[in-house]
Design a protein around this motif. Structure first.
Motif, short mmCIF file in Angstrom:
data_model
loop_
_atom_site.label_atom_id
_atom_site.label_comp_id
_atom_site.label_asym_id
_atom_site.label_seq_id
_atom_site.Cartn_x
_atom_site.Cartn_y
_atom_site.Cartn_z
N ALA A 90 0.84 -1.20 0.00
CA ALA A 90 0.00 0.00 0.00
C ALA A 90 0.87 1.25 0.00
N SER A 91 1.94 1.22 0.75
CA SER A 91 2.88 2.36 0.78
C SER A 91 3.47 2.59 -0.61
N THR A 92 3.83 1.51 -1.28
CA THR A 92 4.39 1.62 -2.63
C THR A 92 3.39 2.25 -3.59
N ALA A 93 2.16 1.75 -3.57
CA ALA A 93 1.14 2.24 -4.50
C ALA A 93 0.82 3.71 -4.26
N LEU A 94 0.98 4.17 -3.02
CA LEU A 94 0.66 5.56 -2.70
C LEU A 94 1.87 6.47 -2.81
N GLY A 95 2.98 5.91 -3.30
CA GLY A 95 4.17 6.74 -3.53
C GLY A 95 4.82 7.23 -2.25
N VAL A 96 4.74 6.41 -1.19
CA VAL A 96 5.28 6.82 0.12
C VAL A 96 6.53 6.00 0.42
N ASP A 97 7.57 6.66 0.87
CA ASP A 97 8.83 6.00 1.20
C ASP A 97 8.62 5.03 2.36
N HIS A 98 9.08 3.78 2.20
CA HIS A 98 8.97 2.83 3.31
C HIS A 98 10.23 1.98 3.43
N ARG A 99 11.36 2.63 3.18
CA ARG A 99 12.62 1.95 3.39
C ARG A 99 12.88 1.77 4.88
N ALA A 100 13.73 0.81 5.22
CA ALA A 100 14.07 0.57 6.63
C ALA A 100 14.58 1.86 7.26
N GLY A 101 14.10 2.14 8.46
CA GLY A 101 14.49 3.37 9.16
C GLY A 101 13.52 4.50 9.01
N THR A 102 12.58 4.37 8.07
CA THR A 102 11.55 5.39 7.89
C THR A 102 10.56 5.33 9.05
N PRO A 103 10.16 6.46 9.65
CA PRO A 103 9.12 6.42 10.69
C PRO A 103 7.87 5.74 10.13
N SER A 104 7.40 4.72 10.84
CA SER A 104 6.35 3.88 10.28
C SER A 104 5.38 3.41 11.35
N VAL A 105 4.42 2.58 10.90
CA VAL A 105 3.42 2.04 11.82
C VAL A 105 4.07 1.13 12.86
N TYR A 106 5.22 0.57 12.54
CA TYR A 106 5.93 -0.31 13.48
C TYR A 106 6.29 0.44 14.76
#
Length: 318
Positions: A90-106
């Motif tokens: 979903a992050s990919t499809a919405l053009g949102v960065d989700h590389r390791a270290g990115t502030p995230s839902v985790y």
């Protein structure tokens, strides 16, 4: 687009007028796609939080989440997508960065950051926010096991105060294809469940287990939880099987099934490869217009729920 309408080109609305033609209908739908600001969708009277769940993989959970969210956002509704799937599609499809270290839902689940710090605007629309999922989320279920109120972590992160600050009308939570602790967190955090069902032979396989889990969560953790929406996906009008599946689902679930169905579409499958929703990748495609129709139904239901609630208060006050 309803199953009968996939072949004739209508959008499942009122009966055609005497001057109706398939070309006129398609022209009107194309105009709605090109000028979304002129065809705003109603905002709900109260914020709606929906978990998009189905433990069967490949039924269109993520695809439906991002495209419904984009359709709502492009038509004047503020939406937050919470990517709770470690794959981060979903992050990919919405053009949102989700590389390791990115502030995230985790980090939000572990209480290390506020959800406000993780929510970022999507490239699909300024009214569409996303809380991305990084690869770190893959180990979250193990880490959550030892935590206090482990089933409530996402609900705590999605507090009314946080959602008020984000100023969103809808929250769509994209779940992994399992019934693990992450999905339980999503069910506890939401009031509504949206179930995408594929129009194929094994569509209903495992659905009973999902409904049983929803009942368990409602009994023990979230009394307001209910299945409010079922979306039929990957409809192929060339097969009798698709009609049989849609007929069976409608007979069993009744009014919670959207009239609009999502046709099987190459464009819908291609869009994530370009980090886009199908609405951005090919706005005029059947898949794109069908997701807009489905979002319009959801928005209309949300507005009607508010009207029904107001009518109930007025009646009780007399």
């Amino acid at each position: 687009m309803t199953e009968a309408d996939v072949s004739r080109g209508t959008s499942g609305g009122p009966a055609p007028s005497p001057g109706w033609t398939p070309i006129a209908e398609e022209a009107e739908r194309a105009a709605r796609m090109r000028h979304p600001d002129r065809y705003a969708m109603p905002r709900p009277a109260h914020r709606r939080v929906l978990t998009v769940a189905n433990q069967k993989g490949g039924v269109g959970k993520t695809t439906s989440t991002v495209n419904l969210a984009a359709a709502l956002a492009l038509h004047g509704v503020r939406v937050l997508v919470v990517d709770l799937d470690p794959q981060g599609n979903a992050s990919t499809a919405l053009g949102v960065d989700h590389r390791a270290g990115t502030p995230s839902v985790y980090e939000a689940l572990l209480g290390e950051i506020s959800l406000l710090e993780a929510a970022v605007p999507s490239t699909a629309s300024p009214d569409l926010l996303c809380v991305p999922a990084t690869i770190d989320l893959a180990g979250a279920e193990i880490e959550l096991v030892s935590m206090v109120a482990r089933e409530q972590r996402l609900k705590q992160a999605l507090s009314p105060d946080v959602l008020d600050q984000l100023d969103v009308d809808y929250v769509l939570i994209d779940c992994p294809p399992s019934l693990g602790l992450l999905t339980v967190n999503a069910l506890v955090a939401a009031a509504e469940v949206l179930i995408p069902i594929q129009c194929e032979y094994y569509a209903l396989e495992g659905l009973g287990q999902l409904l049983s889990n929803i009942d368990l969560v409602r009994s023990h953790l979230n009394t307001s939880l209910h299945v409010s929406t079922i979306l039929l996906t990957m409809y192929d009008g060339r097969t009798k099987l698709a009609d049989q599946v849609t007929s069976e689902v409608r007979q069993h679930f009744g009014g919670v099934v959207l009239r609009t169905v999502i046709p099987r579409s190459v464009k819908v499958s291609e869009a994530p490869g370009y980090s886009q929703t199908v609405l951005a990748y090919d706005p005029g495609s059947r898949g794109s217009m069908s997701y807009v129709d489905a979002a319009r139904e959801i928005a209309a239901r949300g507005a009607a729920m508010g009207a029904d609630s107001a009518a109930g208060v007025e009646t009780n006050g007399r």
